[in-house]
Enzyme design. Structure first.
Site, PDB file in Angstrom:
ATOM      1  CG  HIS A 108     -57.484  -5.686 -16.109  1.00 15.65           C
ATOM      2  ND1 HIS A 108     -56.192  -5.905 -16.533  1.00 15.65           N
ATOM      3  CD2 HIS A 108     -58.221  -6.673 -16.674  1.00 15.65           C
ATOM      4  CE1 HIS A 108     -56.161  -6.976 -17.319  1.00 15.65           C
ATOM      5  NE2 HIS A 108     -57.385  -7.450 -17.425  1.00 15.65           N
ATOM      6  CB  ALA A 158     -45.152   3.747 -25.202  1.00 11.92           C
ATOM      7  N   GLY A 210     -47.557  -1.561 -25.159  1.00 13.32           N
ATOM      8  CA  GLY A 210     -47.037  -1.660 -23.789  1.00 13.32           C
ATOM      9  C   GLY A 210     -47.630  -2.773 -22.970  1.00 13.32           C
ATOM     10  CG  LEU A 252     -38.654  -1.385 -23.946  1.00 14.58           C
ATOM     11  CD1 LEU A 252     -38.439   0.020 -24.499  1.00 14.58           C
ATOM     12  CD2 LEU A 252     -38.427  -1.377 -22.442  1.00 14.58           C
TER      13      LEU A 252
END
Ligand code: BV8
Length: 235
Positions: free
Chosen positions: A114, A226, A181, A209
């Site tokens: 990204h 993490a 994550g 999580l």
């Protein structure tokens, strides 16, 4: 000659959750970025065309936070860099994140699908350039010399992610796919686990999580922070 089996390759996908314990916001958690600004206004080409200053301000605030806010790689980033150093086969980290914490932790086989917060790109000559406050102040492209042509080197919604061919071929070949994550909402990254399952070769593990949107597609899901899960997994 006894054929020594090659150690398998590993692909690791990371999202904003891996940088949360370094102090950077995620997107879709209650206190996330998208709870404060609208995607349409700051993370789409239309939003940039409508109000480039607003978009530059959004990314400059994140650049300042990343470079001045005492933000450091956490044990999860460091564990992935160790995995790359110590695993005899290939390790490729594909991150959706635009921060530079993987690099600063020591990961070198890394794809920012990204884009990167600390880079800008000239809309004319398309070269990514290191971001610096003055480069935006002048907003002159040092390559082609034109003014007002520098945009964040970031992939917005509706734009094509970077290095997709390289990513898809790595997913095809790997024997282990680890997703860390990420909420599994944004495509094409959210579709990588399905691609790995279709290839029928790799084991897919999620370290998050909480179970992500695509958790049911993984062979194994471990929940927790993490910074605890990733070093234990790399061990
Ligand atoms: C594309 C910009 C075509 C940079 C970002 C309908 C269906 C399917 C797809 C679409 C659709 N409509 C539109 C689409 C396409 C669209 C899309 O997916 N939209 C979604 C919303 C439905 N996608 C695109 O437009 C992409 N381009 O499709 O082009 C194409 C495709 C393939 C090949 C050729 C052409 C472009 C998408 C990129 C958009 N840019 N960011 C920036 O500003 O940062 S996306 C943005 O979301 C960030 O990049 C972010 O990384 C990404 C994903 O979010 P996450 O990283 O997962 O973060 P999130 O907050 O969601 O989740 C955090 C997770 O961490 C949570 O699960 C949380 O529990 C966990 N966590 C929190 N703390 C911890 C933790 N885990 C561990 N430890 C902790 N401590």
């Amino acid at each position: 000659m006894h054929q020594v089996s090659q150690p398998g390759s590993i692909v690791v996908l990371t999202g904003a959750g891996i940088s949360k314990e370094s102090g950077l916001d995620t997107f879709r958690d209650r206190d996330g970025l998208w709870a404060r600004v609208r995607i349409e206004d700051v993370a789409t080409p239309e939003g940039y065309r409508r109000d480039p200053q607003r978009v530059q301000a959004f990314y400059n605030a994140r650049r300042r936070e990343l470079s001045e806010g005492g933000v450091e790689p956490n044990p999860a980033h460091l564990a992935l860099a160790r995995l790359e150093r110590e695993w005899p086969g290939e390790v490729l980290v594909v991150t959706q994140n635009i921060d530079d914490l993987h690099e600063r932790a020591g990961s070198s086989r890394l794809i920012h699908m990204h884009g990167e917060l600390l880079k800008v790109r000239c809309v004319r000559c398309a070269r990514p350039l290191p971001w610096a406050a003055d480069i935006e102040a002048t907003s002159l492209c040092p390559e082609c010399g034109r003014a007002d042509v520098l945009r964040p080197h970031v992939v917005w919604f509706g734009e094509v992610p970077l290095e997709m061919d390289r990513i898809l071929s790595a997913l095809e070949r790997c024997f282990l796919f680890v997703s860390i994550g990420t909420s599994g909402h944004v495509y094409p990254a959210a579709g990588f686990v399905a691609a790995v399952r279709d290839a029928g070769r790799a084991r897919a593990v999620e370290l998050n999580l909480e179970p992500s949107h695509g958790a049911s597609l993984f062979h194994e899901v471990r929940t927790g922070p993490a910074s605890v899960l990733v070093p234990a997994f790399v061990e």
